[in-house]
Structures are given as C-alpha cells and as structure tokens.
Scaffold this active site. Structure first.
Site, PDB file in Angstrom:
ATOM      1  CE  LYS A  91      -3.749   1.939   2.770  1.00  0.00           C
ATOM      2  NZ  LYS A  91      -4.961   1.775   3.696  1.00  0.00           N
TER       3      LYS A  91
ATOM      4  CB  SER B 191      -8.127   3.567   2.950  1.00  0.00           C
ATOM      5  OG  SER B 191      -7.144   3.123   4.018  1.00  0.00           O
TER       6      SER B 191
ATOM      7  CB  SER C  67      -7.916   0.701   6.254  1.00  0.00           C
ATOM      8  OG  SER C  67      -8.616   1.865   6.182  1.00  0.00           O
TER       9      SER C  67
END
Lengths: 526, 512
Positions: free
Chosen positions: A78, A173, A197
């Site tokens: 990420k 996210s 997330s």
C-alpha cells in the site's frame, strides 16, 4: 478433489522445483498489472526494480539457497508504507513525487526474505476513507465488477446501463492492495488497518484480510493515520498465506517502541484444524441497523457450521460498541490533526509558490496539498484538542475507548475464544451509488463492524465466505484475543475450508492473458 | 491587577530559562484577593508604602531548560555536538520524515532521574509524554514531545545562598520549591535573512534532550533568582547531567528593567552571544493554544527501584532509581561544607571556589604542593589569580599559571625568600607564560629579599632623613604615618624588603 488441488497449488514449491522461475513469475504479474490497469489498483509499478529482485532470487534458487517461503514471491505494498527509491504518495498531492530515503520495517523484512516488490497500491488519501475512491489518483475498481459471476447476475439485468457505470468499489482504504491480490497481479499485499481499512476491502474483493494485534507488527515507516490504532494489514488469497506473511513480519522492532518486547515465533497452521472444543461468541450488537438480510443469513449459517462441528456457539454482548463510531471519530481526527502538522512544505513534499510570508506559505501548501477529507479531519481534530474542548471530547472518547476494550476483555474472560461477526453491512456498491454520500458518512457506516477491534487493539480477520445475490463477495470477520493470532488463524482456516469460497472468474482478463492467468489463478503460494 | 509578566532567556548552548514574576499593583488595579495570593506565594506580607499604595512586589518563578549531556538526541540516534556544520546532525526522525517514530534515549532518562534526586524530587515511576503543537519553521513535526501531564520528577527543593548588600561575609540560605522536572525535545534554529527575506533552518539542535526544571514562585527578586539558577547550574555540572552553560544576561536584564521601572513583556527571548544580550524571540506565548495530546508512539516511561525491579528483567533495559541514587556524586553544598572543614577556610570562600569550574581542584592541588596554610593560599587564589582570570576572561583550565607554579611561588613567599609585593611581580611575569619557573624569575629580576641587615638599615635611615615632617608626626604620636615610611622603603627596595623587618628597623631608629 481436483479443485482442492488447484486451490492448494503451492507457488513456493513450484519455484523450488523449478517449474517456474522468479523472473517468469514476476513478468507474468507485471503483464497482468498492465492488462488490469483499468482497475487502478497500483499507483506506482516498480517494474525495473522488481525484475532485478526476481533475478537475484533466481540466482539464489539456482544455488539451491532460497531465503525462505517468500523468496521470489511477487508482492505489492500500500502506498502509505515508505519504500526506499520508490515513490510513496499516500495518494495525496502533498506527497506526489516524494521518494523516501528508507524502507518501512515491514517492507525491509519482506525484501530481506526475498519477496519481489512489484509496486505501490492505491488508497484513499492518507488512508482516510472506506471506498478507495478519495485518492488523488482516482478510484480503485473492484475486480469482481469484471467477473463472470457479477456480470451474469447484475449486468444482464440492466441492459440499458452500460458496463462502465456498474463497476463496484473495492472498499477501503486498502482497496488497491485488495484489488491487486484479488486480480492475481500479486500473491500477497500489505495494507494498513486503522478502523477496518484492510478487512473492509478484503471483504468486498473476496480475499483474506488480517489485522494483527496492535504492537505485533512494527509501524515504523507506515505513514500514520491514527498511531494508537494503526496496524499493518496482510491481504492474501488464503489463510495459510496470511500466516506465512505474518510470521515474516511479526515481532519486536527497536524502531517502534510500541511493538512487543518478545520475539515472535512463526507458526504453521494445522492441516486439519479442529474447532470442536472452542467457544464462539456472536455479539448481538453487530446485528447493526443496515445489515443486509443476506449477510445476516450467512452469519447465522456460519454459526450453525460451528455448532455442527461441535463448537459452543453463544450470543454475547459488547454493550459499548454503539458508541464506538463517534468515539473513533474524535480520537481519529485528533491524531490526524497532530500527525498532519508536519506537512508544512518545508522539509519535504509539496510546497506552494506562495511566498508572502512563512505562514501564508504553510496555509497555501496545506490547502493545495490535502483534499477536503483530510482538511476536514484536521479541522475537527484541532477543535477537539482545544483546551476548552479537550476534556469533553478527547478525554471522554478515551474513556469510552477503555469501556469498549473492557467489553471484549469481559467476553473473552467469560470463556469465549473467538468472536464471529459480519465484516461489512452489505456487499460492494457501485461507484456511482457510493459517491452519493460524503466520505464522513460512508466511513462511519462502513467501519461500524470493524473499528471496535482497532479500539481494543485485537486481532481480526476477514474470511471470504460466499457470493451475494449480485454475484459479489461477502466476508465474515473473526475477532480473537490479543496476541492469539494462531488460534484466530486456525479457526479462520477451518472456516475457509468449510465455505469453499468460489474463485473469481475474470473473463476479460482471461481472454487477453490466457497463459498468464493460468498460472496466477493457482491462488496461494504457501 | 496582579500583573503576570514573563520572560525567557535562552543560552546559546545550554540553559535557557523563563522567569515569571507576579507583582501586586496599586489598589486601583488590584482586587485584594489576588494581591494576597501573590504575596502568600512568596511567603511574606506585602509591604505597604508611605503613600498607602502597595508597591510592586515581585514574585519570581523560573522555568529552566537545561540541555542534557548525552551523545545522542532524546528520541533519535543523531549525535549531539556543538558547532557542527548546519544540518549535519539530522536523522530522518529529527527532520520529521513521515513514518518515523521516537525511540527514547536511556541516557537522557538517567540524567533527568539524577537531577530529580539531586533536587530532592520524588521520581515518578510512571511518567508520560505529550505532544505540544505549534507551527514554526524550526519545529519540523509541528509539535514538540514533552511531559505535560505526568513529568518524570515532581515536588523537590533547591537550597541556594546569596549575600546581602553585596557583602560576601553576610550570606543567607534560602530554599525554592521545585514543581517538576520534565523531559522534552529542543527545537532547531531559524536564521532570518532580512535583506533577502529568507529564513534558513538548521535542525542540528532539533530533538536534543532538554530537562525543564520548573521552580515555584518562591523568589522575591532577580538576585534570588540568579543565585538559585547559579546553584542549579553547579548541581547540573556536578552531576554531569548538563553542561549548563548559561548566560546570566537575561536575569541581569530583567533586574535592570524592573529597577528602571519598565515592564517585562510576555515574550520569549533568545541569547545573542555576539551582542552579549538577549533579544526578543518568536511570539509563541500569549493566546496560543498548544492543543496538548498524549504522544501515542511512546508507551508510559516506567522506572524501577530495588523493590519493584522484576527479577527476570534485563538490567540494560531498565532504569533503576536506587542504583542511580547510590552513585550520585557529592553535591555543591556537601562539597562546600567539606572544604570549610578540611581547610579551615570561610564559607564564602567555599562558594567562590565552587563558582568557577576547576577552581576547587586548582586550590587543592596548590595546597598539596605548598607549605603555606590553606587559609593563606585561598587569598592568593581568590584575590590574585582569579582577578587575572576574570580580567582576561579565561577559565581556570585556560590559566597560563599551573597549580605547580603557583605552589612554587607561594613556597618562596612562605620561606621568606621574597616579599608578597615581589610575589605579585613574579605572578605578573608567570602570567606571560614564558615557561620560566618562579625561582628563575626571582633570580633574573633580582627580587630576593635583602638579607643584608646593614644594607636595609642604611635604606631605612635614608628614608627617615628625607621625611622630616613624617618623622615629627610619628614622634608626636601619629603612628599611622609609619606605614608611609614602610611603603617608601618598599619602593626603594623594589619590594625586596620584608615589611615586618622594615617596621622593626624603622621603629627602632625612630625611638633612638
């Protein structure tokens, strides 16, 4: 049977036995990333560096000295983890073009074990969101939008609408990481989990998403959202893989004072897990308003599975869960306000051309660098931290947080081993529906079943369970005791075996990348 | 109203302090309750002037920031070093790169515990870190990590002495309560280039460990504050917990300001070493809301004592308060008492010795190497050598005269080979640092006492013959005039006569 064999295909042994080389594997993944670019899962693809790492790995295999199970395995990270030499943007104008001089501890650990870093995945700006729709590089598309399963059930029903407007969000996210794993472009990905997330996009994308216990994995190098709740998350296609990655990341880090002091002993999960002696708790508060009826039905079916396997299944209560969202909002925005203070345009990142005064430069830099969501949270957070508000908001929220954690302690103290809950209220919604509500409303709704575990620092995992009526993944969540990851993953593995979640059938990708796809769909690496 | 005035001084490389004073104004401005509070804080009644208006009663509290002596910074591995090239001692954490985390420096914790113990504080076995937010170019994270809620040490006291009416012989001892000692980060430095309207930032100092010592408003004047700060400085230097290089300029400035009837603004002041004074610094006080919040990346700081230390704990990883306590060096007050007892010197002499770094050691070395009594040695050290040092702005360690040379010189004096006047001349020669021994100088300059009594008698006779008026005065009973004659003999002999002997000879001749 045959299906199980394919599912359990071990890329790692294939590498060891020379059926496939790290370079081939890396090239195939890179080709898939290219052909699935429309998913917008990656912000940066580090093609050259990845091929070089694969080459090194190949040499090690040729010498018969691979570094371990992860050697040569393509992974994605990420874009809020620092990676030396590769851009780290947090999907924000503030850090566009920012190249960190150091690797996050988790990234370093993966590289040290020979993993091949393909690139950095998309997210909501600074991980603030639940859709992976609010980053400066645009929204991530859920690979399931392009699956045969979804098209058959949904798209065919609405011929009038074109395919383009029906694509569904990944959740967030860590949506880029979930999409990357789900679309076979990598074998494992790192996400981060502050309020859900990692688990939320894992549920929507039909992959395993593990949020370990707070303090088990180093946060050094993870650009923080809420320091007291952030945990690096692990996204894989099966529970066994998550256990392998966890084993390679967990343990004390001298650079993160909040990590456990002890070394972590990596574990293997039993091949025939037994849940008959366990007590599974069903927290009634997770039957939240808005929970879709099919998820509710799936949840109770899952409870029955455990009952039938001889486990004790009992309803439990976590009475303070309902205060969790509002309490989370205060604590999150307060830490956000503080953490974002460093982005002033002086040392790194975006700097505005405005040069009337230092203050006006700060203001313009932050206005240009942050999106509305980030600026909104900074504003609320600073409000909560003001001297006259601190007691009424921050301190109160901290007290409520303690009550929420105590709820869990009581339940676990009462003999419950694992909690079983839904991960999300519904399956993924189309993007055009999702953006009808603002980020704050969405985050509040979507984190509702996941963020209490962050409040309490407990380990939790999403296990893909079934497809919804619309042909989209639904996941269930298991929450375990602090640092009892082995027990949590054992239960998750047992459950995974029972539910036999279907494989995504990416028709379009398959048509274009027939060869590549054949290899990648051999899901796991361990 | 009870005016709250505050100032701060920042030493260029060690300590800065904020002195805050409260004074009760005239009745027209002040509700009586507040005046009473201000006066009770200093533990005395507010003196009322003849006019019936209460005069200003200053109440001084101090916040002193001492830089901790440590090899590395409070939360990062960067070196701490004075005068390194700009931005050469900056870790990723110091520059606040995203994703970096603080890691507490054990040495800084030990220094704070030591200081706490030396200041009679109770050491908190559990203390916490907080973030204090404000935007400033030399504060890269946008917040400073400090200990606002639960500091490492609380409730101590500091005894200090000061002389009354500038007379060293009239010393009083006072005590100021220590509210707390907290660990915190220093900020970087901003250099403003006004002509090009630029600000240059040097982060070498950013993140260096500071101890903030907060004193209660128990002092009533700048002199008291200065004496307390001086004592604290000595304690820190003795402990080695801080270099405590401190400019006294700020206190002096405040005293003058107050004495001149000025007001002291609510401002932070920086010490400018070139100008030799403090100048106003950033405006960060006043209405600023620091939005304090717990530092989430640092767990509570847990300290142990012998009782609470878990058996299985790695001793390298814990700080043991008792262990530190046992190893505390003698504090200045104890050292002074020992000096007075061992050498028979006056208490004020012991203060003077400790006030200069290295002077006690110098004194003790001289005493060891000379037959002269310590009581006499101290005069030579404090009145002669120290004036030279002060005049040339040198420290004891920079003195061109070593303790051995000094001892040699005093030995010549003690053996009556030279007079004290000649000794002073030798000292002046020694000061030039030409590597001659005192004896060589004495020989070269012919400064030996005149041993030939006849020669001396002749000189005395010559002086008497030349001073008829003085002789008459002495004979008339004004014996003080004899000193003038002794002086003239001394001049005649260029200090080579023993004044005691000269006095005897003169008296004998005058009574003839």
């Amino acid at each position: 049977g045959m299906r199980q064999l394919v599912w359990r295909f071990q890329v790692s042994s294939a590498l060891k036995e020379g059926h496939v080389t790290p370079t081939e594997l890396c090239q195939r993944c890179l080709a898939l990333i290219k052909s699935t670019r429309f998913l917008n899962a990656y912000i940066t693809v580090a093609e050259e560096a990845a091929l070089k790492q694969a080459e090194e790995s190949e040499k090690r295999y040729k010498r018969g000295q691979p570094l371990g199970v992860l050697d040569g395995i393509p992974i994605a990270v990420k874009d809020n983890f620092n990676t030396a030499g590769i851009e780290t943007t947090c999907a924000s104008n503030m850090l566009k073009g920012y190249i960190s001089p150091y690797n996050a501890t988790v990234v370093q650990k993966l590289l040290d074990q020979g993993a091949v870093l393909l690139g950095k995945t998309n997210l909501d700006e600074f991980a603030m969101g639940s859709g992976s729709t609010d980053g400066v590089f645009g929204p991530v598309r859920n690979p399931w939008s392009y699956s045969r399963q979804y098209k058959e059930k949904s798209v065919s029903k609405s011929h009038s609408e074109d395919e383009e407007s029906n694509w569904v969000i990944t959740g967030g996210s860590s949506g880029g990481s979930a999409a990357a794993v789900s679309s076979f472009t990598c074998f494992a990905a790192l996400g981060s989990d502050t309020g859900g997330s990692t688990r939320n996009p894992a549920a929507h994308c039909g992959v395993v998403g593990l949020k370990p216990t707070y303090g088990l994995i180093s946060r050094h190098g993870l650009i923080p959202l809420v320091n007291s709740m952030d945990v690096p998350g692990i996204l894989t296609r099966c529970v066994d893989d998550a256990a392998v990655v966890l084993g390679s990341l967990a343990g004390h880090d001298p650079k993160d004072s909040t990590t456990i002091q002890d070394n972590f002993k990596p574990f293997e999960l039993p091949s025939l897990p037994d849940v008959s002696k366990l007590s599974i708790g069903i927290p009634k508060e997770y039957h939240a308003p808005g929970l879709s009826s099919e998820i509710l039905a799936l949840w109770s079916k899952a409870a029955d599975l455990f009952k039938n396997a001889g486990a004790k299944v009992i309803e439990v209560s976590l009475p303070h869960t309902r205060y969790s969202i509002v309490c989370y909002h205060v604590l999150c925005t307060a830490e956000v306000a503080s953490n974002m203070a460093r982005f002033d345009g002086l040392e790194y990142g975006h700097r505005s051309d405005m040069n009337k005064s230092t203050e006006s430069m700060y203001a313009a830099t932050r206005r240009e660098g942050f999106n509305d969501v980030v600026r909104g949270r900074i504003l609320s957070g600073n409000y909560f931290l003001l001297k006259q508000n601190y007691e009424n908001y921050f301190i109160k929220a901290q007290r409520v947080r303690r009550l929420i954690a105590n709820d869990f302690l009581k339940v676990f103290g009462g003999g419950v081993d694992i909690l079983l809950t839904p991960t999300t209220l519904s399956d993924a919604v189309p993007y055009r529906e999702f953006i009808k509500e603002d980020n704050r409303t969405r985050s509040a709704q979507d984190d509702i079943l996941t963020q209490a575990a962050n409040m309490a620092g407990l380990p939790a995992i999403n296990v893909p369970t079934a497809l919804s009526e619309r042909g989209l993944p639904i996941g269930l969540q298991f929450i375990g005791r602090s640092f009892q990851e082995k027990q949590l993953l054992t239960v998750a593995k047992w459950f995974e075996k029972q539910v036999k979640f279907p494989m995504i059938q990416l028709e379009e990708v398959k048509r274009h990348n027939h060869d590549v796809f054949q290899h990648q769909k051999s899901a796991s690496f361990s | 109203m009870a005016a709250a005035v505050a100032t701060a001084a920042r030493g260029c490389s060690g300590v800065w302090c904020r002195a805050w004073q409260r004074g009760a104004g005239g009745p027209g401005h002040s509700p009586h309750g507040q005046r009473a509070a201000a006066s009770s804080a200093r533990g005395g009644a507010v003196p009322v002037g003849k006019s019936g208006l209460a005069p200003w009663v200053p109440v001084v509290g101090l916040e002193i920031h001492a830089q901790i002596s440590s090899n590395s910074k409070l939360f990062s591995g960067s070196q701490v070093q004075f005068a390194a090239p700009p931005n050469s001692l900056v870790s990723f954490f110091d520059a606040s790169l995203p994703g970096t985390l603080p890691v507490l420096n054990r040495r800084c914790v030990e220094a704070a515990v030591m200081t706490g113990l030396a200041l009679n504080c109770s050491i908190n076995k559990k203390s916490l870190f907080d973030r204090k937010h404000y935007f400033y170019a030399d504060l890269p994270a946008g917040y400073q990590i400090t200990q606002q809620r639960v500091p490492i040490a609380v409730n101590g006291s500091l005894s200090y002495s000061l002389c009354i009416d500038n007379k060293m012989s009239q010393m009083v001892t006072k005590t100021v309560r220590i509210k707390q000692i907290q660990l915190e980060q220093d900020s970087g430095k901003s250099l403003h280039d006004d002509t090009r309207s630029q600000t240059l930032v040097d982060l070498n100092r950013a993140g260096v460990g500071l101890m903030e010592v907060v004193m209660e408003p128990d002092m009533c004047c700048g002199e008291e504050a200065a004496a307390a700060v001086r004592e604290l400085q000595l304690i820190l230097q003795t402990l080695g917990s801080s270099q405590a290089v401190m400019a006294d300029y700020e206190i002096q400035r405040q005293i003058e300001e107050l004495e001149n009837g000025g007001t002291i603004l609510n401002e932070t002041r920086a010490f400018d070493s070139k100008l030799g004074c403090t100048v106003p610094m950033r405006d960060k006080e006043g209405k600023q809301d620091y939005r304090f919040m717990p530092e989430p990346n640092l767990p509570p700081l847990i300290l142990y004592d012998a009782k609470s230390l878990p058996a299985n704990m790695n001793h390298q990883q814990v700080v043991n308060i008792d262990w530190i306590h046992e190893r505390l060096p003698d504090l200045p007050s104890v050292k002074r008492a020992k000096l007075v007892e061992q050498y028979g010197i006056l208490p004020e002499h012991s203060f003077a010795l400790l006030n200069e770094d290295g002077l006690t050691e110098f004194f003790e070395n001289v005493v060891k190497q000379t037959q002269m009594k310590p009581k006499k040695v101290i005069g030579w050290i404090l009145n002669v050598l120290l004036s030279y040092l002060k005049e040339h702005s040198l420290t004891v360690k920079e003195s061109p005269i070593s303790s051995l040379m000094m001892a040699d010189l005093l030995n010549l004096l003690e053996k009556k080979e030279i007079s004290s006047t000649a000794a002073k001349q030798v000292l002046a020669e020694l000061w030039k640092g030409e590597e001659k021994t005192p004896l060589e100088i004495v020989k070269e300059k012919k400064l030996e006492l005149i041993q030939d009594q006849k020669e001396l008698e002749q000189i005395c006779q010559a002086v008497i013959d030349g001073q008829e008026n003085e002789v008459m005065a002495i004979k008339a009973g004004n014996l003080k005039v004899l000193n003038k004659l002794i002086g003239l003999v001394q001049r005649e002999t260029r200090g080579r006569s023993n004044p005691v002997l000269v006095k005897q000879l003169l008296e004998k001749k005058l009574s003839e």
